[in-house]
Motif scaffolding. Structure first.
Motif, mmCIF file in Angstrom:
data_model
loop_
_atom_site.group_PDB
_atom_site.id
_atom_site.type_symbol
_atom_site.label_atom_id
_atom_site.label_comp_id
_atom_site.label_asym_id
_atom_site.label_seq_id
_atom_site.Cartn_x
_atom_site.Cartn_y
_atom_site.Cartn_z
ATOM 1 N N GLY A 187 0.814 -1.204 0.000
ATOM 2 C CA GLY A 187 0.000 0.000 0.000
ATOM 3 C C GLY A 187 0.852 1.261 0.000
ATOM 4 N N TRP A 188 0.191 2.400 0.110
ATOM 5 C CA TRP A 188 0.917 3.672 0.140
ATOM 6 C C TRP A 188 1.821 3.753 1.358
ATOM 7 C CZ3 TRP A 188 1.642 6.277 -4.003
ATOM 8 C CH2 TRP A 188 0.655 6.380 -4.994
ATOM 9 N N ASP A 189 1.517 2.983 2.399
ATOM 10 C CA ASP A 189 2.365 2.993 3.589
ATOM 11 C C ASP A 189 3.763 2.457 3.296
ATOM 12 O OD1 ASP A 189 0.362 4.062 5.114
ATOM 13 O OD2 ASP A 189 -0.297 2.152 5.962
ATOM 14 N N SER A 190 3.907 1.712 2.201
ATOM 15 C CA SER A 190 5.239 1.222 1.830
ATOM 16 C C SER A 190 5.995 2.246 0.993
ATOM 17 C CB SER A 190 5.119 -0.097 1.048
ATOM 18 O OG SER A 190 4.539 0.114 -0.234
ATOM 19 N N ILE A 191 5.298 3.211 0.419
ATOM 20 C CA ILE A 191 5.928 4.227 -0.412
ATOM 21 C C ILE A 191 6.429 5.399 0.430
ATOM 22 C CG2 ILE A 191 5.601 5.803 -2.359
ATOM 23 C CD1 ILE A 191 5.508 2.818 -3.073
ATOM 24 N N ASP A 192 5.641 5.815 1.406
ATOM 25 C CA ASP A 192 6.007 6.986 2.204
ATOM 26 C C ASP A 192 7.395 6.899 2.822
ATOM 27 O OD1 ASP A 192 3.518 7.927 1.521
ATOM 28 O OD2 ASP A 192 2.589 7.521 3.472
ATOM 29 N N PRO A 193 7.802 5.776 3.433
ATOM 30 C CA PRO A 193 9.144 5.706 4.040
ATOM 31 C C PRO A 193 10.277 5.810 3.025
ATOM 32 C CG PRO A 193 7.724 3.965 4.897
ATOM 33 C CD PRO A 193 7.021 4.556 3.717
ATOM 34 N N MET A 194 9.989 5.561 1.741
ATOM 35 C CA MET A 194 11.039 5.627 0.723
ATOM 36 C C MET A 194 11.607 7.031 0.574
ATOM 37 S SD MET A 194 9.695 3.178 -2.363
ATOM 38 C CE MET A 194 9.502 1.410 -2.145
ATOM 39 N N TYR A 195 10.854 8.044 0.977
ATOM 40 C CA TYR A 195 11.374 9.403 0.871
ATOM 41 C C TYR A 195 12.498 9.660 1.862
ATOM 42 C CZ TYR A 195 7.788 10.539 -2.485
ATOM 43 O OH TYR A 195 7.017 10.574 -3.634
ATOM 44 N N ASP A 196 12.654 8.777 2.841
ATOM 45 C CA ASP A 196 13.810 8.839 3.739
ATOM 46 C C ASP A 196 14.931 7.922 3.269
ATOM 47 O OD1 ASP A 196 12.725 10.677 5.590
ATOM 48 O OD2 ASP A 196 11.589 9.063 6.565
ATOM 49 N N ASP A 197 14.658 7.140 2.247
ATOM 50 C CA ASP A 197 15.643 6.194 1.716
ATOM 51 C C ASP A 197 15.356 5.975 0.237
ATOM 52 O OD1 ASP A 197 17.690 4.336 1.518
ATOM 53 O OD2 ASP A 197 16.501 2.675 2.347
ATOM 54 N N VAL A 198 15.562 7.028 -0.556
ATOM 55 C CA VAL A 198 15.196 6.978 -1.976
ATOM 56 C C VAL A 198 16.086 5.977 -2.710
ATOM 57 C CG1 VAL A 198 14.368 9.367 -2.000
ATOM 58 C CG2 VAL A 198 16.751 8.883 -2.563
ATOM 59 N N PRO A 199 15.628 5.457 -3.844
ATOM 60 C CA PRO A 199 16.479 4.561 -4.634
ATOM 61 C C PRO A 199 17.801 5.230 -4.975
ATOM 62 C CG PRO A 199 14.238 4.561 -5.482
ATOM 63 C CD PRO A 199 14.301 5.657 -4.469
ATOM 64 N N ASP A 200 18.880 4.450 -4.982
ATOM 65 C CA ASP A 200 20.218 4.976 -5.263
ATOM 66 C C ASP A 200 20.585 4.899 -6.730
ATOM 67 O OD1 ASP A 200 20.883 5.558 -2.559
ATOM 68 O OD2 ASP A 200 21.272 3.422 -2.230
ATOM 69 N N THR A 201 20.010 3.940 -7.445
ATOM 70 C CA THR A 201 20.378 3.708 -8.837
ATOM 71 C C THR A 201 19.125 3.549 -9.692
ATOM 72 O OG1 THR A 201 20.391 1.283 -8.729
ATOM 73 C CG2 THR A 201 22.396 2.420 -8.009
ATOM 74 N N SER A 202 19.245 3.921 -10.959
ATOM 75 C CA SER A 202 18.110 3.739 -11.867
ATOM 76 C C SER A 202 17.793 2.261 -12.051
ATOM 77 C CB SER A 202 18.396 4.408 -13.211
ATOM 78 O OG SER A 202 19.584 3.918 -13.807
ATOM 79 N N ALA A 203 18.796 1.390 -11.861
ATOM 80 C CA ALA A 203 18.561 -0.049 -11.983
ATOM 81 C C ALA A 203 17.563 -0.529 -10.929
ATOM 82 C CB ALA A 203 19.876 -0.815 -11.863
ATOM 83 N N GLU A 204 17.588 0.073 -9.731
ATOM 84 C CA GLU A 204 16.621 -0.297 -8.698
ATOM 85 C C GLU A 204 15.194 0.024 -9.128
ATOM 86 O OE1 GLU A 204 17.751 0.483 -4.369
ATOM 87 O OE2 GLU A 204 19.154 1.753 -5.470
ATOM 88 N N VAL A 205 15.052 1.063 -9.939
ATOM 89 C CA VAL A 205 13.731 1.449 -10.417
ATOM 90 C C VAL A 205 13.282 0.506 -11.528
ATOM 91 C CG1 VAL A 205 12.376 3.327 -11.426
ATOM 92 C CG2 VAL A 205 14.161 3.845 -9.748
ATOM 93 N N VAL A 206 14.207 0.131 -12.404
ATOM 94 C CA VAL A 206 13.880 -0.810 -13.484
ATOM 95 C C VAL A 206 13.516 -2.171 -12.905
ATOM 96 C CG1 VAL A 206 14.759 -1.994 -15.539
ATOM 97 C CG2 VAL A 206 15.382 0.394 -15.120
ATOM 98 N N TYR A 207 14.256 -2.595 -11.888
ATOM 99 C CA TYR A 207 14.027 -3.886 -11.242
ATOM 100 C C TYR A 207 13.614 -3.624 -9.785
ATOM 101 C CZ TYR A 207 17.082 -4.931 -15.206
ATOM 102 O OH TYR A 207 17.660 -4.983 -16.453
#
Length: 481
Positions: free
Chosen positions: A272-292
């Motif tokens: 849910g959205w509750d899993s997205i909100d904490p990501m703003y304190d730990d954003v993806p480091d690489t574009s590969a993390e977004v692809v996979y």
């Protein structure tokens, strides 16, 4: 003769700037009293499912505009499962006013050293030759296609209207930018990391993916008739790409809008959205993390190293502000191959199949409106890290770029594809020794020049570029010499 972009590609260009067209002239509705509870579908007197009795015609009065914005904020709160902390100031300006007030604000100019480093990485990607400036290319790409933007520092949301005097012409651009305002209020966008191309693409994969997921849901509700909306327009009114539009630079920058929504949906479907909100304190480091998306937060990626072996004539370019190196990531590497599908240099001999990058609807053959491009091609598979150092001697520049993969097989795949790219852009081999080759650009009509030395060593590929073959050793002296 230069070819104009296809309508399908033009549609993809407009997706991030999608907007709507409309106008009203009857009185604004009376706001409703606040509910007894704190339901997210209400904001400042208006519910998400309110209908208005004004017609799209001659523009909005100030009261009508406030009503539409309040209703849109209620809808964004409902879809995003987050509450605005305060009202968002929305400025609606004409295209003429945008040019006069903002000019190049949306494409800032870096300092001299940062600009050299930035230009050098695009040259390494074989996207922009040394005779062009990437900042200017980006500005040319944007042209008159900006439909709206949000400024975190100023906490200001701007919608650009094609009408003069300006009026709110739709809700989709408004919805997208309202999500950014919501993100800023809840997560402080200004605090998110900046840095290399890959860092920015990874961070924006979360930020733009989040906003685009909400915008797409907003659009579905409008188009299905579930909600009354000002209007729904895919944004094509902003204009198609011009004749000199640079698709390679565009592909590298469009990554967050194409892959970001899939990243957000992957994690949202599981938590849910509750899993997205904490990501703003730990954003993806690489574009590969977004692809996979499954690799987010894992140790699947690392660092690449470049040893400075430059002669005293060549000085390392180290900007005062920002990173002292470039990292292009998987998104950048895919863009360098995908560009051969769209450029006018030798398009018939593109290095990847169009189906490997363009994500087309099986029925219509058009680019998918929510994910037009797929940044997962064989030449970039297994990307682990990359690092580029830039050097300068007077007006001349050079670089050393190391790309490291998970294993030898992936490095070999990239090594072969890179050799094909050099040949595609008019380079010829000067000398070959096992896994090491020296190239020189010789084609008169190639946008690139100079000499290139490439070596694969295990799971890494090192690329060195200098003005001449003789300069290669001065930029990157042999390890044993």
């Amino acid at each position: 003769m230069k070819r104009r972009p296809t309508a399908a590609i033009a549609l993809a260009l407009m997706l991030v700037l999608a907007g709507c067209s409309a106008g009203y002239q009857s009185p604004a509705p009376e706001p409703a009293p606040p509910p007894d509870d704190e339901r997210l579908g209400y904001y400042d007197g208006y519910w998400y499912n309110d209908t208005f009795e004004f017609d799209a015609a001659d523009g909005l009065t100030e009261g009508q505009q406030e009503a539409v914005v309040s209703r849109a904020m209620a809808r964004v709160q409902l879809l995003r499962n987050q509450r605005f902390e305060e009202r968002v100031d929305v400025d609606i300006i004409s295209r003429r006013e945008y040019r006069e007030e903002f000019g190049n604000v949306t494409t800032p100019t870096p300092g001299d050293d940062a600009r050299v480093l930035q230009n050098t990485q695009y040259e390494a990607l074989l996207l922009v030759g040394s005779d062009r400036d990437v900042v200017d290319v980006r500005r040319g790409n944007r042209g008159d296609n900006v439909l709206g933007f949000y400024q975190p520092g100023a906490e200001r949301l701007v919608i650009v209207s094609e009408s003069d005097p300006a009026t709110l012409e739709g809700e989709l651009t408004l919805a997208h930018e309202l999500v950014h305002a919501l993100q800023d209020q809840r997560f402080n966008l200004s605090s998110l990391p900046t840095g290399t191309m890959d860092t920015v693409n990874a961070r924006n994969g979360l930020v733009e993916g989040d906003a685009t997921v909400v915008e797409n849901a907003y659009q579905r509700n409008c188009e299905s008739g579930e909600w009354e909306c000002v209007s729904v327009d895919t944004g094509t009114s902003a204009g198609a790409p011009g004749e000199n539009f640079h698709f390679g630079v565009y592909y590298a920058g469009f990554f967050p809008y194409s892959e970001g929504p899939s990243f957000v949906n992957y994690h949202r479907e599981r938590g849910g959205w509750d899993s997205i909100d904490p990501m703003y304190d730990d954003v993806p480091d690489t574009s590969a993390e977004v692809v996979y998306p499954r690799t987010y937060g894992t140790d699947d990626y690392g660092t690449a190293t470049v040893a400075d072996r430059n002669d005293t004539e060549w000085n390392r370019v180290t900007p005062t502000n920002g990173p002292d190196h470039a990292t292009v990531g998987q998104a950048g590497i895919v863009s360098m191959f995908a560009y051969t599908l769209a450029d006018d240099y030798d398009r018939e001999n593109a290095l990847i199949d169009s189906g490997a990058f363009y994500n087309r609807n099986a029925t219509t053959g058009r680019l998918d409106s929510t994910r037009p491009f797929t940044y997962d091609v064989s030449y970039a598979e297994g990307w682990y890290a990359d690092r580029l150092h830039a050097y300068a001697a007077g007006d001349e520049t050079a670089y050393v770029w190391n790309v490291t993969f998970e294993d030898r097989a992936n490095a070999t795949e990239f090594h072969g594809g890179h050799a094909d790219l050099l040949e595609y852009w008019g380079a010829e081999t000067v000398e070959t020794r096992e896994e090491s080759t020296v190239w020189r650009f010789t084609a008169a009509d190639s946008p690139f020049d100079g000499a290139v030395w490439v070596e694969r060593d295990g799971r890494s590929v090192t690329v060195v570029h200098a003005p001449t073959v003789d300069d290669l050793g001065d930029v990157y002296a042999p390890a044993d010499g």
